[in-house]
Design a protein around this motif. Structure first.
Motif, PDB file in Angstrom:
ATOM      1  N   ARG A 130      -5.193  58.409  36.246  1.00 61.48           N
ATOM      2  CA  ARG A 130      -4.522  59.393  35.418  1.00 61.48           C
ATOM      3  C   ARG A 130      -5.508  60.054  34.452  1.00 61.48           C
ATOM      4  NH1 ARG A 130       1.236  58.063  32.769  1.00 61.48           N
ATOM      5  NH2 ARG A 130       1.660  58.090  35.021  1.00 61.48           N
ATOM      6  N   LEU A 131      -6.417  59.266  33.884  1.00 61.21           N
ATOM      7  CA  LEU A 131      -7.417  59.835  32.978  1.00 61.21           C
ATOM      8  C   LEU A 131      -8.304  60.824  33.722  1.00 61.21           C
ATOM      9  CD1 LEU A 131      -8.790  59.906  30.205  1.00 61.21           C
ATOM     10  CD2 LEU A 131     -10.200  57.965  30.957  1.00 61.21           C
TER      11      LEU A 131
ATOM     12  N   ARG B  41      -6.350  64.076  34.312  1.00 63.34           N
ATOM     13  CA  ARG B  41      -6.221  64.852  33.078  1.00 63.34           C
ATOM     14  C   ARG B  41      -7.538  65.490  32.680  1.00 63.34           C
ATOM     15  NH1 ARG B  41      -2.234  60.844  29.479  1.00 63.34           N
ATOM     16  NH2 ARG B  41      -0.331  61.358  30.636  1.00 63.34           N
ATOM     17  N   TRP B  42      -8.615  64.755  32.857  1.00 64.99           N
ATOM     18  CA  TRP B  42      -9.938  65.302  32.534  1.00 64.99           C
ATOM     19  C   TRP B  42     -10.255  66.494  33.437  1.00 64.99           C
ATOM     20  CZ3 TRP B  42     -13.778  61.258  30.431  1.00 64.99           C
ATOM     21  CH2 TRP B  42     -14.766  61.892  29.665  1.00 64.99           C
TER      22      TRP B  42
ATOM     23  N   ALA C  13     -12.804  59.967  25.260  1.00 74.80           N
ATOM     24  CA  ALA C  13     -11.773  59.537  26.218  1.00 74.80           C
ATOM     25  C   ALA C  13     -10.386  59.624  25.602  1.00 74.80           C
ATOM     26  CB  ALA C  13     -12.075  58.114  26.688  1.00 74.80           C
ATOM     27  N   ALA C  14     -10.260  59.246  24.321  1.00 78.10           N
ATOM     28  CA  ALA C  14      -8.961  59.330  23.657  1.00 78.10           C
ATOM     29  C   ALA C  14      -8.510  60.781  23.517  1.00 78.10           C
ATOM     30  CB  ALA C  14      -9.041  58.665  22.285  1.00 78.10           C
TER      31      ALA C  14
ATOM     32  N   TRP D  72      -7.319  61.921  26.875  1.00 78.78           N
ATOM     33  CA  TRP D  72      -6.016  61.327  27.179  1.00 78.78           C
ATOM     34  C   TRP D  72      -4.908  62.035  26.391  1.00 78.78           C
ATOM     35  CZ3 TRP D  72      -4.496  57.781  30.709  1.00 78.78           C
ATOM     36  CH2 TRP D  72      -3.214  57.270  30.592  1.00 78.78           C
TER      37      TRP D  72
ATOM     38  N   ALA E 192      -2.059  64.332  27.990  1.00 75.23           N
ATOM     39  CA  ALA E 192      -0.652  63.946  27.816  1.00 75.23           C
ATOM     40  C   ALA E 192       0.164  65.119  27.275  1.00 75.23           C
ATOM     41  CB  ALA E 192      -0.553  62.742  26.885  1.00 75.23           C
TER      42      ALA E 192
END
Length: 431
Positions: free
Chosen positions: A3-4, A7-8, A167-168, A171, A175
């Protein structure tokens, strides 16, 4: 992790799409302020970024296919399970405004994350390797404290923290896009209404085909079974009747096969029928009655008043539906009552007559007239006396649907020991 990564990738795609707008804004700033160099001043880069966003919004407002492209990307890269992006172009201003909001958000967040993705990993790598590389320590990195002291060993932790923060951020931004995709790329109320109308049209087409198959094939099977049974009972005593019954069975099978091929041909060709398939009209009513009589069922046809003159000039749709209604009425009589006398009546109820069945006269306008179809036969004992009822089994429900589609009505029930089906169809030209 998957998922990461998705999204990236979605955010990097947004950053790549923003680059032409950013370069255009940079060129415009250089022309407007010749001495400025946005690439050397972070503040001016942010100004170019801010100027690019209105251009992004205008693109989505003016180009409806933007929703198609963004929806395709969102279907693959957005991981929200409830997302339902619409693949069609934005054909209304409401859809364009929602698409513009999504496009601006996607490209705006994507540009920020893309810039951070280019800057933070090299900086983190330098910080992680700084205590182990004398060559790096000789350079002025502006790191806190003495590069030869204990503070030097905080650099790897700071590098790891930068990567974690990136990374946060990815994410969180991903989201946010996942959450906004259903609202901004999903169907508008107009899209939902159009989809509901398409589903209703498809269901109506399926119902029409089902009625055609039920009425034509159902009546044919009932008639063939009755004719074959009658022929079997008089096989030795009345060869002439047997020959007539077999001829009627042959004719019924041939006619029904042609009707079945027409309906199945539409299904095989993948057509979406907007109307019921072509079929017999009241002009072929005599043949239908003769086929029924060949099974030993006495059928009497009465066409009263002006109806006798206009039956051949009815609109094709009305005449076809009236034929199917009579056909299904006869099939019901054959299935439920057997070889009993059946009376079929066709009449006009309207201004050309002094009054309808309820004693009320017509309104005086020709298009207020109604074709009244009555199919009547002796009721079986188990029918019993009961109040008239609407609808019933599949056949009666189909008759009611045919009548309602033309703006008419249908009633069926037991009256004084006889089963009566009464259908009223307006003569005005109905689609």
């Amino acid at each position: 992790m998957r998922r990461l990564r998705l999204r990236w990738a979605n955010l990097l795609l947004g950053g790549a799409l923003l680059m032409p707008y950013f370069l255009l804004a940079t060129v415009a700033m250089s022309v407007a302020v010749p001495d400025s160099d946005p690439f050397r001043h972070p503040g001016r880069q942010l100004a170019a970024y801010a100027l690019a966003l209105p251009l992004v919004t205008a693109t989505a407002l003016l180009l409806p296919p933007v929703r198609t492209l963004e929806s395709a990307a969102a279907r693959v890269l957005c991981t929200a399970p409830e997302a339902e992006p619409v693949p069609a172009p934005a054909d209304s201003w409401a859809a364009r405004r929602r698409t513009a909001a999504w496009f601006t958000l996607h490209l705006g967040l994507g540009a920020l994350v893309s810039g951070a993705s280019l800057a933070i990993p090299p900086a983190a790598a330098v910080l992680v390797t700084l205590p182990l590389s004398p060559g790096l320590r000789k350079l002025d990195w502006g790191w806190y404290g003495d590069t030869a002291g204990a503070a030097l060993w905080t650099a790897p932790a700071a590098g790891a923290a930068l990567l974690a923060a990136l990374a946060a951020a990815v994410w969180g931004a991903g989201a946010l896009l996942d959450r906004c995709a259903p609202a901004l790329l999903g169907p508008t109320p107009a899209d939902r209404l159009a989809a509901a109308e398409a589903r209703a049209a498809a269901l109506a087409a399926r119902d029409r085909l089902a009625r055609e198959l039920h009425d034509s094939v159902g009546h044919a099977l009932s008639a063939v079974a009755l004719q074959a049974g009658a022929a079997r009972t008089v096989l030795d005593s009345d060869p002439a009747f047997v020959r007539r019954a077999l001829a009627a069975i042959e004719e019924t099978a041939r006619r029904t096969t042609g009707e079945l091929d027409a309906v199945l041909g539409m299904l095989r060709d993948g057509e979406e029928p907007s109307r019921a398939p072509a079929g017999p009209t009241l002009a072929g009513l005599d043949g239908l009655l003769e086929t029924t009589r060949a099974g030993g069922v006495p059928v009497a046809l009465t066409a009263s008043g002006p109806a006798a003159e206009i039956l051949g000039t009815l609109p094709v749709l009305l005449s076809r539906e009236a034929y199917r209604i009579v056909q299904e009425g006869l099939a019901n009589a054959l299935r439920h009552a057997g070889r009993v006398p059946v009376a079929v009546s066709l009449a006009l109820d309207g201004p050309d007559r002094p009054g309808g069945p309820d004693g009320s006269g017509g309104s005086g306008r020709p298009d207020d007239r109604k074709l009244v179809i009555t199919v009547e036969n002796p009721a079986l004992p188990e029918d019993g006396p009961r109040r008239p009822r609407r609808g019933g089994g599949t056949g009666l429900r189909g008759i009611g649907e045919r009548a309602a589609a033309l703006g008419g009505s249908a009633e069926a029930g037991a009256y004084d020991g006889r089963w009566r089906l009464t259908v009223r169809l307006p003569l005005r030209d109905n689609r």
